[in-house]
Design an enzyme around this catalytic site. Sequence first.
Site, short mmCIF file in Angstrom:
data_model
loop_
_atom_site.label_atom_id
_atom_site.label_comp_id
_atom_site.label_asym_id
_atom_site.label_seq_id
_atom_site.Cartn_x
_atom_site.Cartn_y
_atom_site.Cartn_z
N LYS A 248 0.83 -1.22 0.00
CA LYS A 248 0.00 0.00 0.00
C LYS A 248 0.87 1.27 0.00
O LYS A 248 0.56 2.24 -0.68
CB LYS A 248 -0.91 -0.03 1.24
CG LYS A 248 -2.00 1.04 1.23
CD LYS A 248 -2.77 1.06 2.54
CE LYS A 248 -3.74 -0.06 2.70
NZ LYS A 248 -5.01 0.13 2.02
N ARG B 152 -11.24 0.52 -0.37
CA ARG B 152 -9.93 0.21 0.23
C ARG B 152 -9.71 1.11 1.42
O ARG B 152 -10.21 2.24 1.43
CB ARG B 152 -8.81 0.60 -0.76
CG ARG B 152 -8.50 -0.40 -1.67
CD ARG B 152 -7.49 -0.10 -2.74
NE ARG B 152 -7.77 -1.09 -3.71
CZ ARG B 152 -7.40 -2.35 -3.59
NH1 ARG B 152 -6.63 -2.73 -2.62
NH2 ARG B 152 -7.78 -3.23 -4.47
N HIS C 240 -20.95 6.27 3.67
CA HIS C 240 -21.22 4.84 3.88
C HIS C 240 -22.73 4.62 3.97
O HIS C 240 -23.43 5.39 4.63
CB HIS C 240 -20.53 4.37 5.17
CG HIS C 240 -20.70 2.90 5.39
ND1 HIS C 240 -19.97 1.96 4.67
CD2 HIS C 240 -21.53 2.20 6.20
CE1 HIS C 240 -20.34 0.75 5.05
NE2 HIS C 240 -21.28 0.87 5.97
C1 GAR Z 1 -22.22 4.10 -2.11
O1 GAR Z 1 -23.50 3.64 -1.73
C2 GAR Z 1 -21.33 4.30 -0.90
O2 GAR Z 1 -22.05 4.70 0.22
C3 GAR Z 1 -20.73 2.92 -0.73
O3 GAR Z 1 -20.46 2.51 -2.03
C4 GAR Z 1 -21.48 3.02 -2.90
C5 GAR Z 1 -20.81 3.59 -4.13
O4 GAR Z 1 -21.78 3.94 -5.08
N1 GAR Z 1 -19.56 2.96 0.09
C6 GAR Z 1 -19.23 2.01 0.96
O5 GAR Z 1 -19.86 0.98 1.11
C7 GAR Z 1 -17.97 2.31 1.78
N2 GAR Z 1 -17.76 1.33 2.77
P1 GAR Z 1 -21.40 4.86 -6.31
O6 GAR Z 1 -20.16 4.24 -6.97
O7 GAR Z 1 -22.58 4.80 -7.21
O8 GAR Z 1 -21.13 6.25 -5.80
#
Ligand code: GAR
Length: 192
Positions: free
Chosen positions: A65, A91, A109
């Site tokens: 990383k 990540r 999130h």
């Molecule tokens: C979103 O719903 C975000 O909250 C989630 O990924 C999705 C991305 O959607 N994030 C997580 O789960 C972080 N742990 P997008 O690519 O359409 O913006």
Amino acid sequence: MNNLAVFASGSGSNFQAIVDAIKQGQLDAKVVLLVCDKPNAFVLQRAEKEGIPYFLFNPKDYPNKTAYETIILANLQKLSIDYIVLAGYMRLIGETILSKYEEKIVNIHPSLLPAFPGKDAIGQALQAGVKVTGVTIHYVDEGMDTGTIIDQHAVSISPDDTKESLQKKVQEIEHQLYPSVLKRLLKKIVNT
Ligand code: GAR
């Protein structure tokens, strides 16, 4: 005006919501760079369409990383990035970037953290049988979906909700909440 770098791994609907809010004058910022770790992510097509440069990398091409984050950091500094906005970047951010962007990295999130961190938060909520879930925006630290919470918004779950219908409700909230929280953050009127 603040320079933003958005980090994303997927469809990029939140990336688009932020770009659109800027175009509509709701947010005094510029998305200067997209950082993406997935060559097939739809967010790359969105960036191309918007004329936003991206840095695409494959973590497997680097020994660790620190190695890839050192290169990302050089890009962020070259472009005078003020804030890092994680939008579905799947990540953990490491010490290399965290130490240079303390309190300047935010994440969204799809749950009311600390409930349902990690992957598939929407599936986890349905599985748990809760009646309410939601969206959290928080500062990023070394943990998985941990860090001081900036704002949250609840979403009710109906008995007939499927993963798709619940995801749609959650994302509608995300697309409103992220630009509005960023606006307050950039104006330094966020209370945590
Ligand atoms: C979103 O719903 C975000 O909250 C989630 O990924 C999705 C991305 O959607 N994030 C997580 O789960 C972080 N742990 P997008 O690519 O359409 O913006």
